[in-house]
Motif scaffolding. Structure first.
Motif: not given
Ligand SMILES: Nc1nc2c(ncn2[C@@H]2O[C@H](COP(=O)(O)OP(=O)(O)OP(=O)(O)O)[C@@H](O)[C@H]2O)c(=O)[nH]1
Ligand SMILES: [Mg+2]
Length: 461
Positions: A302-303, A321-323, A327-331, A379-382
């Motif tokens: 999910d992240l 890898l980023l590709q 669209k999923r959340p990624c840091i 922050h990403l979640v909320f």
């Protein structure tokens, strides 16, 4: 009401201070009294009071265990039936023997979740509340617990019931219009009012649906994959997040071969963090399998925390890898920040290549940058909003699907209104919407679904 009496061990298996055998059903009191010897004679047990006694095998009068027994008279009980709880010593044998005795005296072994199912069928809880029980039991964070408690006390149910009531009122209007078809004006007014009411109900459903993604995360946690090239510090990051030397860390690229899963609580969100093998082309048989597993973990996360080594330029393989993150959340975790002087410039260089992604600099081995990383995850979640206490969340896929069905029905209704479909034909869509909403609280739900829901519970609940 059921006429059979069910029983189960309601405490988890293993050793504990106490263990409880629970009975529910019309024979509960009689069965308990057959197998418990009370040193002080009781004529009629008082409801909701503890009595001291011994579990005794009626066949040979041998004592099995010492126990405290409570008799709880219907309807003020968990199931609304007569309930008895026998508090034994919390060991495998005393509990198994006590259960055997209870079963030999006429009780039937309860199915998983059957106590709660009876509470639902007897009207003490609606279905969403019954489902909250298992969420409370499985809550891994205080936030999940709070959301579960809110659902148990009727938070979600009352929202859904409010919308249902609104739609029932619309149905009444439609029926009135059908009853007086000669009054053309009535129909015109009615059409406008139906439109407004349906739009209002639709907006409320929409608002509930908006909470579903967050609700799922609060309940199930966030599957978080730590991904990256070999030797960038993925395992070091896992250890830092856990505050524990869990994964092996060495300066040999390709140290981690198998994936490693651990739970960590970040700001009330349960994260299941997966450390993976560094992704690279390799001929080594073991490492190859490891890399495949890393890719599999990446695809179901999910992240994604993409770890990169700040001492080296952001590589082409890392862009790939980023590709795959899509669209999923990624840091992007820019690690080994302690080894370079120009952290900001290097971060900026990464940002230029990975436009639109977040980059956090860390030195995992020193625990540096962790706080910022954890803040970003929260922050990403909320999305920056604090979780209001008492806020209602849609927590299960089942509820989400039902809301979507209701929304679709209202959408069809709106379209029918626009198409000037006669008022009396509108009630079909309304009935569909009402049925879908009723699935959440359990007014309109089949036996198959009920069985499916309660069979996921533990035995004895
Ligand atoms: N100076 C410094 N060294 C680090 C940092 N993080 C990790 N290292 C070192 O980098 C090396 C690799 O760390 P690991 O955590 O094993 O890296 P990994 O990404 O899990 O590597 P693989 O499992 O081989 O893919 C070790 O020698 C770590 O001590 C950091 O923040 N600063
Ligand atoms: Mg590793």
């Amino acid at each position: 009401m059921n006429d059979d009496t069910i029983a189960a061990i309601s405490t988890p298996p293993g050793e504990g201070g106490i263990g409880i055998v629970r009975l529910s059903g019309p024979q509960s009191f009689a069965i308990a009294r057959k197998i418990i010897f009370f040193p002080r004679e009781i004529k009629e047990p008082e409801s909701h009071r503890l009595y001291y006694g011994y579990v005794v095998d009626p066949k040979d009068n041998s004592s099995i265990d010492e126990a405290l027994v409570s008799f709880m008279r219907s309807p003020r009980t968990y199931t609304r039936e007569d309930v008895v709880e026998i508090n034994c010593h919390g060991g495998i044998r005393p509990l198994a023997r006590t259960l055997e005795l209870v079963l030999s005296c006429g009780a039937r072994l309860a199915e998983p979740g059957e106590f709660t199912q009876r509470a639902f069928l007897n009207g003490r809880l609606d279905l969403a509340q019954a489902e909250a029980v298992i969420q409370i039991i499985r809550a891994k964070t205080d936030t999940a617990l709070r959301v579960g408690m809110n659902q148990l006390t009727g938070g979600l149910s009352s929202e859904v019931k409010k919308i249902r009531a609104q739609l029932l009122a619309v149905l009444a209007r439609i029926e009135a219009a059908v009853d007086f078809p000669e009054l053309h004006d009535v129909e015109e007014i009615t059409r406008r009012e139906i439109g407004e009411e349906v739009a209002a109900a639709g907006a409320e459903i929409e608002a509930l649906l908006k909470t579903a993604d967050k609700g799922k995360i609060l309940r199930e946690g966030l599957l978080t994959a730590i991904i990256g090239l070999p030797n960038v510090g993925k395992s070091s990051l896992l250890n830092a997040l856990l505050r524990e030397q869990r994964a092996i860390v060495t300066d040999v690229p390709g140290t981690t071969r198998d994936i490693l899963e651990e739970s960590v609580n970040i700001g009330g969100i349960a994260l299941t963090v997966i450390d993976t093998a560094g992704i690279r082309k390799t001929e080594n048989k073991v490492e190859k399998i490891g890399v495949e597993r890393s890719r599999a973990a990446l695809s179901r996360a999910d992240l994604v925390l993409l770890v990169t080594d700040l001492t080296r330029p952001f590589a082409e393989e890392e862009m790939q890898l980023l590709q795959s993150v899509g669209k999923r959340p990624c840091i992007i975790v820019a690690n080994k920040a302690d080894l370079v002087d120009d952290v900001e410039e290097r971060k900026a260089a990464i940002l230029r290549r990975a436009a639109g992604r977040e980059v956090v600099a860390t030195a995992a081995v020193r625990g540096q940058g962790l706080e910022e990383l954890e803040d970003r995850i929260k922050h990403l979640v909320f999305q920056g909003e604090a979780m209001a206490s008492g806020a209602v969340y849609v927590t299960t896929a089942r509820h989400k699907d039902a809301l979507k069905k209701a929304q679709k029905a209202l959408h069809d209704l709106k379209k029918a209104l626009d198409d000037k479909v006669p008022v009396d034909l509108l009630s079909v869509d309304l009935h569909n919407a009402l049925a879908a909403l009723g699935e959440i609280t359990g007014e309109t739900v089949g036996d198959d679904l009920l069985n499916e829901i309660f069979s996921s519970f533990c035995i004895g609940k």
